[in-house]
Design a protein around this motif. Structure first.
Motif, PDB file in Angstrom:
ATOM      1  N   ASN A  19       2.391   9.396  -5.969  1.00  0.00           N
ATOM      2  CA  ASN A  19       3.232  10.586  -5.801  1.00  0.00           C
ATOM      3  C   ASN A  19       4.226  10.699  -6.954  1.00  0.00           C
ATOM      4  N   TYR A  20       4.786   9.569  -7.336  1.00  0.00           N
ATOM      5  CA  TYR A  20       5.715   9.536  -8.472  1.00  0.00           C
ATOM      6  C   TYR A  20       5.007  10.009  -9.742  1.00  0.00           C
ATOM      7  N   ASN A  21       3.784   9.507  -9.965  1.00  0.00           N
ATOM      8  CA  ASN A  21       3.028   9.909 -11.151  1.00  0.00           C
ATOM      9  C   ASN A  21       2.780  11.417 -11.164  1.00  0.00           C
ATOM     10  N   SER A  22       2.459  11.961  -9.982  1.00  0.00           N
ATOM     11  CA  SER A  22       2.173  13.389  -9.889  1.00  0.00           C
ATOM     12  C   SER A  22       3.421  14.209 -10.215  1.00  0.00           C
ATOM     13  N   VAL A  23       4.557  13.814  -9.647  1.00  0.00           N
ATOM     14  CA  VAL A  23       5.801  14.549  -9.902  1.00  0.00           C
ATOM     15  C   VAL A  23       6.232  14.389 -11.350  1.00  0.00           C
ATOM     16  N   LYS A  24       6.034  13.194 -11.898  1.00  0.00           N
ATOM     17  CA  LYS A  24       6.412  12.962 -13.292  1.00  0.00           C
ATOM     18  C   LYS A  24       5.600  13.848 -14.225  1.00  0.00           C
ATOM     19  N   GLU A  25       4.312  13.959 -13.943  1.00  0.00           N
ATOM     20  CA  GLU A  25       3.452  14.824 -14.765  1.00  0.00           C
ATOM     21  C   GLU A  25       3.907  16.280 -14.647  1.00  0.00           C
ATOM     22  N   TRP A  33       4.135  -0.114 -11.804  1.00  0.00           N
ATOM     23  CA  TRP A  33       3.967   1.236 -11.250  1.00  0.00           C
ATOM     24  C   TRP A  33       4.442   2.286 -12.246  1.00  0.00           C
ATOM     25  N   GLY A  34       3.620   3.350 -12.366  1.00  0.00           N
ATOM     26  CA  GLY A  34       3.929   4.428 -13.298  1.00  0.00           C
ATOM     27  C   GLY A  34       3.494   4.172 -14.721  1.00  0.00           C
ATOM     28  N   ALA A  35       2.905   2.998 -15.000  1.00  0.00           N
ATOM     29  CA  ALA A  35       2.580   2.628 -16.381  1.00  0.00           C
ATOM     30  C   ALA A  35       1.191   3.111 -16.769  1.00  0.00           C
ATOM     31  N   THR A  36       1.061   3.535 -18.026  1.00  0.00           N
ATOM     32  CA  THR A  36      -0.225   4.013 -18.559  1.00  0.00           C
ATOM     33  C   THR A  36      -0.645   3.230 -19.804  1.00  0.00           C
ATOM     34  N   SER A  80      13.777  10.681  -6.267  1.00  0.00           N
ATOM     35  CA  SER A  80      13.517  10.288  -4.886  1.00  0.00           C
ATOM     36  C   SER A  80      12.239   9.458  -4.785  1.00  0.00           C
ATOM     37  N   SER A  81      11.182   9.885  -5.487  1.00  0.00           N
ATOM     38  CA  SER A  81       9.910   9.147  -5.470  1.00  0.00           C
ATOM     39  C   SER A  81      10.088   7.751  -6.057  1.00  0.00           C
ATOM     40  N   LYS A  82      10.841   7.674  -7.138  1.00  0.00           N
ATOM     41  CA  LYS A  82      11.103   6.380  -7.766  1.00  0.00           C
ATOM     42  C   LYS A  82      11.862   5.473  -6.819  1.00  0.00           C
ATOM     43  N   ALA A  83      12.842   6.026  -6.120  1.00  0.00           N
ATOM     44  CA  ALA A  83      13.635   5.232  -5.182  1.00  0.00           C
ATOM     45  C   ALA A  83      12.768   4.705  -4.039  1.00  0.00           C
ATOM     46  N   LYS A  84      11.796   5.506  -3.590  1.00  0.00           N
ATOM     47  CA  LYS A  84      10.916   5.072  -2.510  1.00  0.00           C
ATOM     48  C   LYS A  84      10.062   3.883  -2.946  1.00  0.00           C
ATOM     49  N   VAL A  85       9.521   3.968  -4.156  1.00  0.00           N
ATOM     50  CA  VAL A  85       8.719   2.848  -4.660  1.00  0.00           C
ATOM     51  C   VAL A  85       9.576   1.591  -4.752  1.00  0.00           C
ATOM     52  N   ARG A 130       0.836  -1.202   0.000  1.00  0.00           N
ATOM     53  CA  ARG A 130       0.000   0.000   0.000  1.00  0.00           C
ATOM     54  C   ARG A 130       0.872   1.254   0.000  1.00  0.00           C
ATOM     55  N   GLN A 131       1.956   1.216   0.770  1.00  0.00           N
ATOM     56  CA  GLN A 131       2.887   2.338   0.767  1.00  0.00           C
ATOM     57  C   GLN A 131       3.524   2.510  -0.615  1.00  0.00           C
ATOM     58  N   ALA A 132       3.829   1.390  -1.248  1.00  0.00           N
ATOM     59  CA  ALA A 132       4.411   1.455  -2.592  1.00  0.00           C
ATOM     60  C   ALA A 132       3.415   2.047  -3.578  1.00  0.00           C
TER      61      ALA A 132
END
Length: 392
Positions: free
Chosen positions: A68-74, A294-297, A184-189, A60-62
């Motif tokens: 969060n990663y998606n938001s920063v990437k956008e 994760w991060g895939a569309t 940083s977000s990617k590293a957390k995931v 769930r944390q991942a």
């Protein structure tokens, strides 16, 4: 488990249909058994419920970190486009500034040749900041109207170019910051997923079998609740249809003048939404079996919000990229009034989303290690449902 250790009940994820998928809810004992003042021992082994909760929390944390990663990437993508546009504008304005400078130089050269201007006037025309010469030397009255216009144009181009350079510099700094945050977000995931995989690798065959049985019971309970919701919705729909029929009959018998028919308008709106939702659901069903990444569309893989965004895009509706924004991209309705195509959001942090298909079921991309599938909206318990949103 040691005799003195009593199992603690834990809220766990349900809805995994196969033993292979059930293992994603397992964990090992290493990270739960240690404390700051004591070394791990066999007596510190957690209960199976604690094991399950640990991996649930990690995934769930991942998933939350993924959003969060998606938001920063956008944000980073938009910022890069802005920087590129600013740099193009700076280049264009610099070219105009150079042209204005050349024009001033030609005026100065002409004045030297004709003797129409003093050296001070020539210096004015060739200066980086001609306005300073205006203020210091009172030379304005020595220039022709055309020359004055050229100086004004140069000053304007110079100011605009300076302003755009400053904006570009600030945007580049913001872009660099966003890129660092993205890393940083990617590293957390990746860290959460790596931790979960490490814990799962320490499970025994017996633990996997026991937890698979627990997951099966949870799946059955989730399906039971889905069936109950389906019955409630069917009953409510039947009652609504009956009421609309009665209202239509009354309007027909008492109508004396043309007037707006509210029930007809509502029916048209419902029909329009149903048509769009059908397209979104058709697309979503075609993605069943594709892996969660994760991060895939798409088109080969999806995360949860990537799937819902792509599904509604197929219906001609543009949704934002993340769950945090999608939850505000429509009208909130109750679960009892949910219709096929509605978005079902989960958890207090709105970290997950699925596409409602009716009868208490949804299509979603659950979490890393799983695939897009149909599942009960109660897959993780009724309390995990945050809200229902109708996006069109």
């Amino acid at each position: 488990m040691a005799p003195h250790r009593k199992p603690r009940p834990a809220r766990t994820r349900a809805g995994i249909r196969t033993p292979a998928l059930a293992t994603a809810a397992l964990t090992s004992v290493a990270l739960l058994s240690q404390s700051a003042n004591a070394a791990p021992s066999a007596d510190d082994k957690p209960s199976l419920e604690e094991v399950e909760k640990k991996v649930d929390d990690l995934y769930r944390q991942a998933e939350s970190a993924t959003e969060n990663y998606n938001s920063v990437k956008e944000k980073t993508t938009k910022q890069k486009k802005k920087v590129d546009a600013l740099l193009d504008d700076v280049a264009e304005r610099t070219e105009k500034l150079n042209q204005a400078r050349e024009q001033l130089g030609s005026f100065a050269a002409a004045q030297y040749r004709t003797g129409a201007a003093s050296p001070d006037a020539a210096s004015l025309l060739l200066a980086d900041n001609p306005q300073d010469y205006f203020d210091q030397n009172q030379l304005m009255d020595r220039l022709t109207d055309r020359q004055k216009g050229a100086v004004d144009d140069y000053i304007t181009q110079q100011a605009e170019a300076t302003e755009q350079r400053q904006k570009a510099t600030e945007s580049l700094e913001q872009l660099t910051e966003s890129q660092n945050t993205l890393k940083s977000s990617k590293a957390k995931v990746q860290a959460k997923l790596a931790e979960a995989r490490e814990l799962l690798s320490q499970l025994t065959a017996e633990e996997k079998a026991r937890l698979a049985a627990i997951e099966q019971r949870k799946q059955e309970e989730a399906d039971r609740k889905a069936e109950e919701l389906a019955r409630q919705q069917a009953a409510a729909q039947a009652a609504q249809s009956s009421q609309q029929t009665q209202e239509a009959q009354q309007e027909t018998s008492t109508a004396t003048a043309p007037e707006t028919n509210t029930s007809t308008t509502t029916t048209v709106e419902d029909s329009t939404y149903a048509s769009k939702a059908a397209k979104a659901l058709t697309f979503a069903r075609e993605q069943i079996g594709k892996p969660y990444v994760w991060g895939a569309t798409g088109p080969g893989s999806y995360d949860c919000s990537g799937l819902t965004q792509a599904a509604w895009k197929a219906a001609g509706v543009d949704l934002p990229r993340t769950t945090y924004d999608q939850v505000n991209a429509g009208t909130t309705v109750s679960l009892a009034n949910a219709k096929p195509g509605d978005l079902i959001f989960f958890y207090d942090n709105i970290g997950h989303v699925g596409l409602y298909i009716g009868n208490g079921m949804m299509i979603h991309a659950p979490k890393p290690g799983t695939y897009v599938r149909e599942e009960s909206v109660f897959y993780d318990g009724e309390s995990s449902i945050h809200s229902v949103v109708r996006p069109a």
